[in-house]
Structure formats: structure tokens, C-alpha cells
Design a protein around this motif. Structure first.
Motif, PDB file in Angstrom:
ATOM      1  N   CYS A  89       0.830  -1.211   0.000  1.00  0.00           N
ATOM      2  CA  CYS A  89       0.000   0.000   0.000  1.00  0.00           C
ATOM      3  C   CYS A  89       0.862   1.258   0.000  1.00  0.00           C
ATOM      4  O   CYS A  89       0.492   2.268  -0.611  1.00  0.00           O
ATOM      5  N   SER A  93       0.690   3.981  -2.851  1.00  0.00           N
ATOM      6  CA  SER A  93       0.516   5.398  -2.532  1.00  0.00           C
ATOM      7  C   SER A  93       1.575   6.249  -3.227  1.00  0.00           C
ATOM      8  O   SER A  93       1.287   7.336  -3.736  1.00  0.00           O
ATOM      9  N   ILE A  96       0.486   6.548  -6.766  1.00  0.00           N
ATOM     10  CA  ILE A  96      -0.539   7.579  -6.947  1.00  0.00           C
ATOM     11  C   ILE A  96       0.109   8.961  -6.992  1.00  0.00           C
ATOM     12  O   ILE A  96      -0.203   9.796  -7.857  1.00  0.00           O
ATOM     13  N   SER A 134      -4.789   5.353 -10.525  1.00  0.00           N
ATOM     14  CA  SER A 134      -4.750   6.001  -9.215  1.00  0.00           C
ATOM     15  C   SER A 134      -5.981   5.645  -8.390  1.00  0.00           C
ATOM     16  O   SER A 134      -5.884   5.364  -7.186  1.00  0.00           O
ATOM     17  N   ALA A 138      -5.967   3.446  -4.934  1.00  0.00           N
ATOM     18  CA  ALA A 138      -6.602   4.027  -3.751  1.00  0.00           C
ATOM     19  C   ALA A 138      -7.644   3.067  -3.165  1.00  0.00           C
ATOM     20  O   ALA A 138      -7.714   2.872  -1.942  1.00  0.00           O
ATOM     21  N   ARG A 139      -8.442   2.454  -4.034  1.00  0.00           N
ATOM     22  CA  ARG A 139      -9.451   1.498  -3.562  1.00  0.00           C
ATOM     23  C   ARG A 139      -8.805   0.260  -2.961  1.00  0.00           C
ATOM     24  O   ARG A 139      -9.287  -0.283  -1.956  1.00  0.00           O
ATOM     25  N   CYS A 141      -5.874   0.068  -1.429  1.00  0.00           N
ATOM     26  CA  CYS A 141      -5.333   0.410  -0.111  1.00  0.00           C
ATOM     27  C   CYS A 141      -6.445   0.536   0.922  1.00  0.00           C
ATOM     28  O   CYS A 141      -6.303   0.104   2.074  1.00  0.00           O
ATOM     29  N   GLU A 142      -7.562   1.133   0.506  1.00  0.00           N
ATOM     30  CA  GLU A 142      -8.710   1.232   1.416  1.00  0.00           C
ATOM     31  C   GLU A 142      -9.212  -0.156   1.792  1.00  0.00           C
ATOM     32  O   GLU A 142      -9.513  -0.431   2.959  1.00  0.00           O
ATOM     33  N   ALA A 148      -3.118   6.411   4.284  1.00  0.00           N
ATOM     34  CA  ALA A 148      -2.561   7.071   3.098  1.00  0.00           C
ATOM     35  C   ALA A 148      -1.108   7.421   3.389  1.00  0.00           C
ATOM     36  O   ALA A 148      -0.820   8.423   4.045  1.00  0.00           O
TER      37      ALA A 148
END
Length: 312
Positions: A89, A93, A96, A134, A138-139, A141-142, A148
Motif C-alpha cells: 500500500c 501510494s 498515486i 490512481s 486508492a481502492r 489500499c482502502e 494514506a
């Protein structure tokens, strides 16, 4: 590092001994055709509701920054799983962050260019891909419950300066650095049977689509540097190596160690001395280093920076 014939030629004349770049418009048309045939929507390609098996890693253990250290041997299996999930993650990040930089540089480069050209159309296609990537990262990692992870303030500001000022071969060189290193890692992750399917799936999508982005960046670099003199090459080499240093230094945030219940100070110290990790980084950078050498972009100053982050 052994000098290639192209690198030796560069040292003597400032111009690598390679043929004229391929016709750009033809390259870009092929990339557009590939995009039409092989593009994915992560919103529907990934099963975002599927549970995450507790025993599955976030990345192949061999790619963990602590793999091969005494601390890794002391860790519980749960700590190893947790660490690799936070590491992947953190890398996502960073991805991203750099994709945001990339999009701005490409848009700035294409400003007021001919919208009827294949180059212009593919540049916008790449930006659309990066937007999806991106969101996908992000999804993911969530879903894995990671925070973040952000670069240090100084590096974040360096990225802000780079995206605002980098042009031509320097901009596309920075893009290539980020994409090449991650590509090698993800090719392993997507084949890892004990890696989370959400990571394998996002890696497969990214590998397929980024292969076109890397071809685009290489073509742009070759075109911009064709016939360039030694001073321009030295400046580009230094800028690209600096971007590489910032990107690689930011990939794994030290907060991942606390998340796995480890002493961050000890973990960071063991990472610095981890010969296995150094070898993996050199392996992931080998193709990139060969390309840079062939294009006169491995000066002494650049080599020193790449060695500091174990890319050489």
C-alpha cells in the motif's frame, strides 16, 4: 558496471551510437491500436467485495524490505502478512503520487500541440489510464485497511518542483524510471499464488497498460535526444537520476514497520543493510539502466545517485 559500446561512444562524442528513432507517428498509432484492444476498467475487472484471506500476503515475501534479515526470521507469520500488506500500500501510494505528477507533465508537454496527431491522442489516452490506475490503487489500499502513506515533506516539495519544471527528455525520463521499477515488481506479484487476489488483479491491469506507457516514454526520450550534445545529455541524466532517487526513497514509508508491530528504528537499520533487498532493486532496474546507458544518460553523477538507492 561494465560499459556498453553505446556508453563508450557517448563518453567520446556525447552522442550514443544508435540509429535514428523510429517514426513517432507510427509508434503512437500502434500504441493507440493496442489501447483499443487491451484496456481494462478496474471498477468491473476487480472483485472489490471479495474477502481478503487472512494468510495471503500483500506482495511476494521476497519483495519485502525485511526479507532476508534477522528481524524477518524473528517475526510471526501474522506480522509478515501485515507488513507486506502495508508495504504494497505504501508503494501504491507512491504510485498515486507520481501518477499525479506524470499527468501534469504530460498535459503540459502536449499543450497546444496538434490534436490530430497520434502522439496527442495517445498522450491523453495515457492520462486517462493513469487516472484509473490512481483510483484503483486508492481502492485497493482502502480495502486492505492501510493509511494514506505520503512522502516526506521535503521530497513532496521536490516532486512539486519537478512536475512544474521538467520538460522533454527529463520529464519522460522521470516517468520511465517510476514505471520500469514498479513493472518488474508487479510481474512477480501478479504470479504470486500466496499474494492477495486484489494485488494480483491490480498488478495485471497495471503491467498491461503501463507497457504501452513505457514504450511511449522511450520513444519520446529517443526523439528529444536525437542529435543532442553532451551538455544537454548531462543535464537530463542528472535530472532523471534525481527523480529516481526521490521516487525510490519514497516507495516504502517507515510507518509500515510500526503498523506490523515492529520497532521502526531497528527495522530501518536492518533494511539499510539488507543485501537481498539491494540485489532485488538492482534486478528490477537492470533494463532501465541499459536503456539509459544506450542513450547517454548514465553520467558519473547519475551513477552515484542510482547507487545510493541500490539501482546499480
Amino acid at each position: 558496471m561494465a560499459r556498453t559500446g553505446a556508453a563508450e561512444q557517448t563518453e567520446r562524442t556525447g552522442r550514443p551510437n544508435h540509429p535514428e528513432p523510429a517514426d513517432g507517428e507510427e509508434v503512437y498509432r500502434r500504441l493507440l491500436d493496442s489501447s483499443a484492444r487491451l484496456s481494462y476498467d478496474p471498477a468491473v475487472e476487480i472483485d472489490w467485495d471479495a474477502p481478503l484471506p487472512e494468510e495471503h500476503y500483500g506482495l511476494n515475501p521476497e519483495w519485502s524490505t525485511l526479507y532476508g534479515t534477522r528481524l524477518w526470521d524473528e517475526m510471526t507469520e501474522r506480522q509478515r502478512v501485515t507488513l507486506t500488506r502495508h508495504e504494497v500500500c505504501s508503494i501504491m501510494s507512491t504510485g498515486i503520487w507520481f501518477e499525479m505528477i506524470l499527468q501534469q507533465m504530460v498535459l503540459r508537454d502536449q499543450y497546444l500541440k496538434n490534436p490530430g496527431s497520434a502522439e496527442f491522442r495517445f498522450a491523453l489516452t495515457e492520462i486517462a489510464d493513469e487516472c484509473r490506475h490512481s483510483i484503483m490503487f486508492a481502492r485497493a489500499c482502502e480495502k486492505m485497511g492501510a493509511p494514506a502513506y505520503k512522502p516526506k515533506r521535503l521530497l513532496a516539495e521536490a516532486g512539486r518542483l519537478f512536475k512544474a519544471t521538467a520538460q522533454g527528455e527529463m520529464a519522460y525520463g522521470g516517468i520511465l524510471v517510476a514505471e520500469e521499477v514498479l513493472d518488474v515488481m508487479q510481474r512477480d506479484w501478479m504470479r504470486g499464488e500466496d499474494v492477495l487476489e486484489i494485488v494480483r488483479g491490480t498488478s495485471r491491469i497495471h503491467v498491461v497498460e503501463e507497457s504501452r506507457h513505457m514504450k511511449f516514454a522511450r520513444q519520446e526520450i529517443r526523439e528529444r535526444l536525437y542529435g543532442a550534445g553532451p551538455l544537454r545529455r548531462r543535464l537530463a541524466a542528472g535530472g532523471i537520476a534525481t527523480a529516481a532517487f526521490v521516487i525510490v526513497s519514497s516507495m516504502v514509508n517507515k510507518g509500515v514497520y510500526a503498523a506490523a508491530g515492529l520497532d521502526p528504528a531497528r527495522a530501518v537499520a536492518e533494511v539499510r543493510g539488507n543485501q537481498h533487498r539491494k540485489a532485488m532493486m538492482r534486478t528490477s532496474s537492470a533494463h532501465l539502466m541499459a536503456f539509459l546507458a544506450d542513450n547517454g544518460l548514465l553520467t558519473d553523477r547519475a551513477v552515484a545517485l542510482y547507487r545510493r538507492v541500490d539501482m546499480l
